[in-house]
Design an enzyme around this catalytic site. Structure first.
Site, PDB file in Angstrom:
ATOM      1  N   SER A 197       0.812  -1.217   0.000  1.00 15.93           N
ATOM      2  CA  SER A 197       0.000   0.000   0.000  1.00 15.93           C
ATOM      3  C   SER A 197       0.846   1.269   0.000  1.00 15.93           C
ATOM      4  O   SER A 197       0.480   2.262  -0.632  1.00 15.93           O
ATOM      5  CB  SER A 197      -0.944   0.008   1.210  1.00 15.93           C
ATOM      6  OG  SER A 197      -1.808  -1.095   1.175  1.00 15.93           O
ATOM      7  N   HIS A 213       0.966   4.638   4.514  1.00  9.86           N
ATOM      8  CA  HIS A 213       0.088   5.260   3.521  1.00  9.86           C
ATOM      9  C   HIS A 213       0.430   6.742   3.340  1.00  9.86           C
ATOM     10  O   HIS A 213       0.599   7.228   2.214  1.00  9.86           O
ATOM     11  CB  HIS A 213      -1.369   5.113   3.939  1.00  9.86           C
ATOM     12  CG  HIS A 213      -1.910   3.737   3.735  1.00  9.86           C
ATOM     13  ND1 HIS A 213      -3.255   3.469   3.622  1.00  9.86           N
ATOM     14  CD2 HIS A 213      -1.301   2.537   3.601  1.00  9.86           C
ATOM     15  CE1 HIS A 213      -3.446   2.177   3.438  1.00  9.86           C
ATOM     16  NE2 HIS A 213      -2.265   1.599   3.438  1.00  9.86           N
TER      17      HIS A 213
END
Length: 242
Positions: A126, A177
């Site tokens: 991610s 993230h």
């Protein structure tokens, strides 16, 4: 731009790096689930464990980018890469795309090492995928001619939704993230930084926000309530994760 119409062979030929990364995702996942392989060995040696990294196992700053905690995790990240990676690979070239992808993932994992506890363990691509989002945003600001207005709006909308979901879903590496996004943006912005382009983008954003403010009075109370609820939930989700 984000609609895939190629055949399987064409996809591999046009986007070799995206194809290779997805193949690595799949192979590593199979190695962790088929009983004929030492499943736990891969997690024990390839996952990101801050304590082990501090003790010198620096490969763990890269290998977690290719590991996933389950089929749904692997499938979602691979699908995201197949959706958003090809256009960027065609724009940048395969070598430069791989550099941006890996460096974004590295930045995300280094931030995780510095900001999370020593016992923190993580896997997933991610951070690198958010790096692609960040690079797209840099393109929108500094090289807007490379993307149509419609595609720019799609990217910005999906980026906002992804950020909101980052704070709402459990067991998410929020640090990866956010810093993956920031890292990708800086990698895209630094080589092409232009004060005039930045100023124009800020003015365009301000004009857009002003138009939205004017039109909000015409929105139904239900829509306003829903958007307010989303913002509040996102803020609460952020503080609940700390």
């Amino acid at each position: 731009m984000f609609t895939r119409t190629e055949s399987f062979r064409e996809f591999i030929r046009f986007y070799p790096m995206v194809s290779i990364i997805v193949a690595i995702h799949l192979v590593l996942y199979l190695l962790t689930v088929f009983p004929i392989f030492p499943n736990y060995w891969f997690f024990e040696n390839f996952s990101g464990v801050n304590l082990y990294i501090m003790e010198g196992e620096f490969w763990r700053l890269i290998t977690p980018t290719f590991m996933h905690s389950g089929f749904a995790h692997m499938l979602f990240n691979s699908f995201s890469l197949v959706l958003f990676g090809p256009a960027l690979e065609r724009m940048l070239g395969s070598g430069r795309f791989l550099f941006i992808y890996l460096l974004s993932g590295l930045i995300a994992n280094v931030a995780t090492l510095l900001l999370e506890p020593l016992t923190y363990t993580h896997v997933g691509s991610s951070g690198a995928i958010f790096g692609l989002f960040g690079y797209y945003i840099a393109i929108i600001i500094f090289r807007k001619h490379m993307l149509s207005k419609q595609n720019s709006q799609i990217i910005l909308t999906l980026c906002v939704v992804s950020l909101i979901m980052t704070f709402l879903q459990p067991n998410i590496n929020i640090t990866a993230h956010l810093f993956g996004l920031l890292g990708g943006f800086l990698l895209g912005a630094i080589p092409y930084y232009n004060k005039k382009d930045l100023s124009d983008s800020i003015k365009s954003t301000a004009n857009w926000a002003g138009n939205r403010k004017k039109s909000i009075s015409f929105q139904s109370p239900l829509k306003v309530f829903i958007w307010a609820a989303i913002i509040i939930v996102a803020i609460l989700g952020f503080f609940s994760q700390r």
